[in-house]
Design a protein around this motif. Structure first.
Motif, PDB file in Angstrom:
ATOM      1  N   THR A 108      34.345  26.121  31.694  1.00 16.10           N
ATOM      2  CA  THR A 108      35.136  25.914  32.908  1.00 16.10           C
ATOM      3  C   THR A 108      36.513  26.552  32.754  1.00 16.10           C
ATOM      4  N   ILE A 109      37.096  26.420  31.579  1.00 14.82           N
ATOM      5  CA  ILE A 109      38.409  27.022  31.326  1.00 14.82           C
ATOM      6  C   ILE A 109      38.322  28.543  31.425  1.00 14.82           C
ATOM      7  N   TRP A 110      37.268  29.131  30.867  1.00 15.00           N
ATOM      8  CA  TRP A 110      37.096  30.590  30.981  1.00 15.00           C
ATOM      9  C   TRP A 110      36.938  31.002  32.446  1.00 15.00           C
ATOM     10  N   THR A 111      36.196  30.207  33.199  1.00 19.38           N
ATOM     11  CA  THR A 111      36.019  30.483  34.627  1.00 19.38           C
ATOM     12  C   THR A 111      37.366  30.415  35.344  1.00 19.38           C
ATOM     13  N   LEU A 112      38.130  29.372  35.054  1.00 19.21           N
ATOM     14  CA  LEU A 112      39.463  29.229  35.658  1.00 19.21           C
ATOM     15  C   LEU A 112      40.381  30.387  35.267  1.00 19.21           C
ATOM     16  N   MET A 113      40.304  30.803  34.014  1.00 22.41           N
ATOM     17  CA  MET A 113      41.133  31.911  33.550  1.00 22.41           C
ATOM     18  C   MET A 113      40.809  33.184  34.340  1.00 22.41           C
ATOM     19  N   THR A 114      39.525  33.430  34.548  1.00 23.67           N
ATOM     20  CA  THR A 114      39.111  34.600  35.329  1.00 23.67           C
ATOM     21  C   THR A 114      39.596  34.466  36.768  1.00 23.67           C
ATOM     22  N   MET A 115      39.452  33.252  37.318  1.00 25.40           N
ATOM     23  CA  MET A 115      39.886  33.008  38.699  1.00 25.40           C
ATOM     24  C   MET A 115      41.405  33.137  38.840  1.00 25.40           C
ATOM     25  N   ARG A 116      42.122  33.030  37.771  1.00 29.71           N
ATOM     26  CA  ARG A 116      43.582  33.167  37.798  1.00 29.71           C
ATOM     27  C   ARG A 116      44.003  34.621  37.565  1.00 29.71           C
ATOM     28  N   ILE A 117      43.417  35.265  36.568  1.00 27.97           N
ATOM     29  CA  ILE A 117      43.866  36.596  36.172  1.00 27.97           C
ATOM     30  C   ILE A 117      43.470  37.673  37.179  1.00 27.97           C
ATOM     31  N   VAL A 118      42.225  37.664  37.639  1.00 29.21           N
ATOM     32  CA  VAL A 118      41.760  38.726  38.539  1.00 29.21           C
ATOM     33  C   VAL A 118      42.569  38.751  39.849  1.00 29.21           C
ATOM     34  N   PRO A 119      42.753  37.621  40.543  1.00 27.66           N
ATOM     35  CA  PRO A 119      43.577  37.676  41.759  1.00 27.66           C
ATOM     36  C   PRO A 119      45.051  37.998  41.479  1.00 27.66           C
ATOM     37  N   THR A 120      45.554  37.619  40.315  1.00 28.97           N
ATOM     38  CA  THR A 120      46.943  37.943  39.978  1.00 28.97           C
ATOM     39  C   THR A 120      47.108  39.447  39.858  1.00 28.97           C
ATOM     40  N   ILE A 121      46.185  40.084  39.171  1.00 28.63           N
ATOM     41  CA  ILE A 121      46.262  41.539  39.027  1.00 28.63           C
ATOM     42  C   ILE A 121      46.002  42.227  40.370  1.00 28.63           C
ATOM     43  N   SER A 122      44.982  41.773  41.106  1.00 24.96           N
ATOM     44  CA  SER A 122      44.698  42.403  42.398  1.00 24.96           C
ATOM     45  C   SER A 122      45.840  42.148  43.393  1.00 24.96           C
ATOM     46  N   GLY A 123      46.487  40.995  43.296  1.00 26.10           N
ATOM     47  CA  GLY A 123      47.609  40.682  44.167  1.00 26.10           C
ATOM     48  C   GLY A 123      48.824  41.548  43.917  1.00 26.10           C
ATOM     49  N   HIS A 124      48.897  42.143  42.728  1.00 26.96           N
ATOM     50  CA  HIS A 124      49.983  43.059  42.398  1.00 26.96           C
ATOM     51  C   HIS A 124      49.534  44.515  42.487  1.00 26.96           C
ATOM     52  N   SER A 125      48.317  44.759  42.896  1.00 26.81           N
ATOM     53  CA  SER A 125      47.770  46.120  42.853  1.00 26.81           C
ATOM     54  C   SER A 125      48.156  46.973  44.051  1.00 26.81           C
ATOM     55  N   GLY A 126      48.477  46.322  45.163  1.00 23.54           N
ATOM     56  CA  GLY A 126      48.762  47.074  46.373  1.00 23.54           C
ATOM     57  C   GLY A 126      47.508  47.408  47.171  1.00 23.54           C
ATOM     58  N   TYR A 127      46.340  47.010  46.675  1.00 25.36           N
ATOM     59  CA  TYR A 127      45.078  47.291  47.356  1.00 25.36           C
ATOM     60  C   TYR A 127      44.502  46.009  47.944  1.00 25.36           C
ATOM     61  N   GLU A 128      43.864  46.148  49.079  1.00 21.80           N
ATOM     62  CA  GLU A 128      43.162  45.028  49.687  1.00 21.80           C
ATOM     63  C   GLU A 128      41.734  45.029  49.140  1.00 21.80           C
ATOM     64  N   ILE A 129      41.401  44.025  48.379  1.00 20.33           N
ATOM     65  CA  ILE A 129      40.086  43.923  47.755  1.00 20.33           C
ATOM     66  C   ILE A 129      39.323  42.798  48.440  1.00 20.33           C
ATOM     67  N   PRO A 130      38.112  43.095  48.949  1.00 22.08           N
ATOM     68  CA  PRO A 130      37.342  42.056  49.645  1.00 22.08           C
ATOM     69  C   PRO A 130      37.150  40.803  48.787  1.00 22.08           C
ATOM     70  N   PHE A 131      37.208  39.649  49.418  1.00 27.61           N
ATOM     71  CA  PHE A 131      36.996  38.329  48.804  1.00 27.61           C
ATOM     72  C   PHE A 131      38.146  37.890  47.901  1.00 27.61           C
ATOM     73  N   PHE A 132      39.255  38.625  47.907  1.00 30.80           N
ATOM     74  CA  PHE A 132      40.426  38.232  47.138  1.00 30.80           C
ATOM     75  C   PHE A 132      41.589  38.014  48.092  1.00 30.80           C
ATOM     76  N   PRO A 133      42.545  37.177  47.689  1.00 28.46           N
ATOM     77  CA  PRO A 133      43.723  37.008  48.547  1.00 28.46           C
ATOM     78  C   PRO A 133      44.388  38.364  48.784  1.00 28.46           C
ATOM     79  N   THR A 134      45.019  38.512  49.926  1.00 28.68           N
ATOM     80  CA  THR A 134      45.613  39.789  50.298  1.00 28.68           C
ATOM     81  C   THR A 134      46.758  40.190  49.371  1.00 28.68           C
TER      82      THR A 134
END
Length: 193
Positions: A108-134
């Motif tokens: 569960t912790i690994w799942t949470l870590m993934t759920m935290r890191i991926v949107p954090t990086i995508s949120g700073h990427s400047g790209y709109e990625i489907p199924f992720f926060p804008t």
């Protein structure tokens, strides 16, 4: 980051070593995992919003959080660019509270870590990625500094509650209109090439 994250993970492992050994051979059930994920994300987002907003206080910002805002048009790696104090109190601590309260399974912790890191990086990427926060939401924060303090999931509601996203909806509409106009202009140019 290594000097803070690695020791924290090591200490976290020592604190829960007995419990982990007892549960290592089984995976959590879907209800247990869902409960831990929802609770942990809620706690994480709540803590992150208020800590992040606090890091923008005039007596703290220039010493701690300003480093992260050196990127006014953020890129994915900018999400990790932070003062060590900020990394601990805003990035790591809010993430660890929920799993420790719930005594979450390592999976569960690994799942949470993934759920935290991926949107954090995508949120700073400047790209709109489907199924992720804008990404536009956090880009606006880097543009205005005192707006959109929220993270990824529930804190958009905290921004609304506190009125820290008041101009964003208008900015988003304008941005999308300009984006459409640019696409149409590009298509017209392609016709004549």
């Amino acid at each position: 980051h290594i000097l803070i994250t690695v020791p924290l993970l090591y200490l976290s492992n020592l604190i829960t070593e007995e419990e982990k050994l007892a549960r290592i051979n089984t995976l959590p059930g879907p209800l247990e995992m869902a409960r831990d994920v929802v609770f942990s994300i809620f706690i994480q987002e709540f803590l992150f919003y208020y800590i992040h907003r606090g890091l923008h206080h005039k007596n703290i910002y220039k010493y701690v959080h300003k480093r992260h805002h050196e990127f006014t048009a953020p890129v994915g790696l900018a999400s990790l660019y932070a003062h060590p104090v900020e990394h601990f109190i805003a990035n790591l601590w809010p993430f660890t509270v929920g799993p420790h309260i719930m005594h979450s399974h390592i999976f569960t912790i690994w799942t949470l870590m993934t759920m935290r890191i991926v949107p954090t990086i995508s949120g700073h990427s400047g790209y709109e990625i489907p199924f992720f926060p804008t990404a536009l939401y956090h880009d606006y924060h880097h543009l205005k500094f005192v707006k959109n303090f929220g993270g990824h999931y529930f804190t958009l509601s905290l921004d609304r509650f506190h009125g820290t996203n008041t101009d964003f909806e208008e900015y988003e509409k304008l941005f999308k209109v300009r984006q459409r106009q640019q696409v149409l202009a590009d298509l017209k140019l392609e016709k004549f090439q």
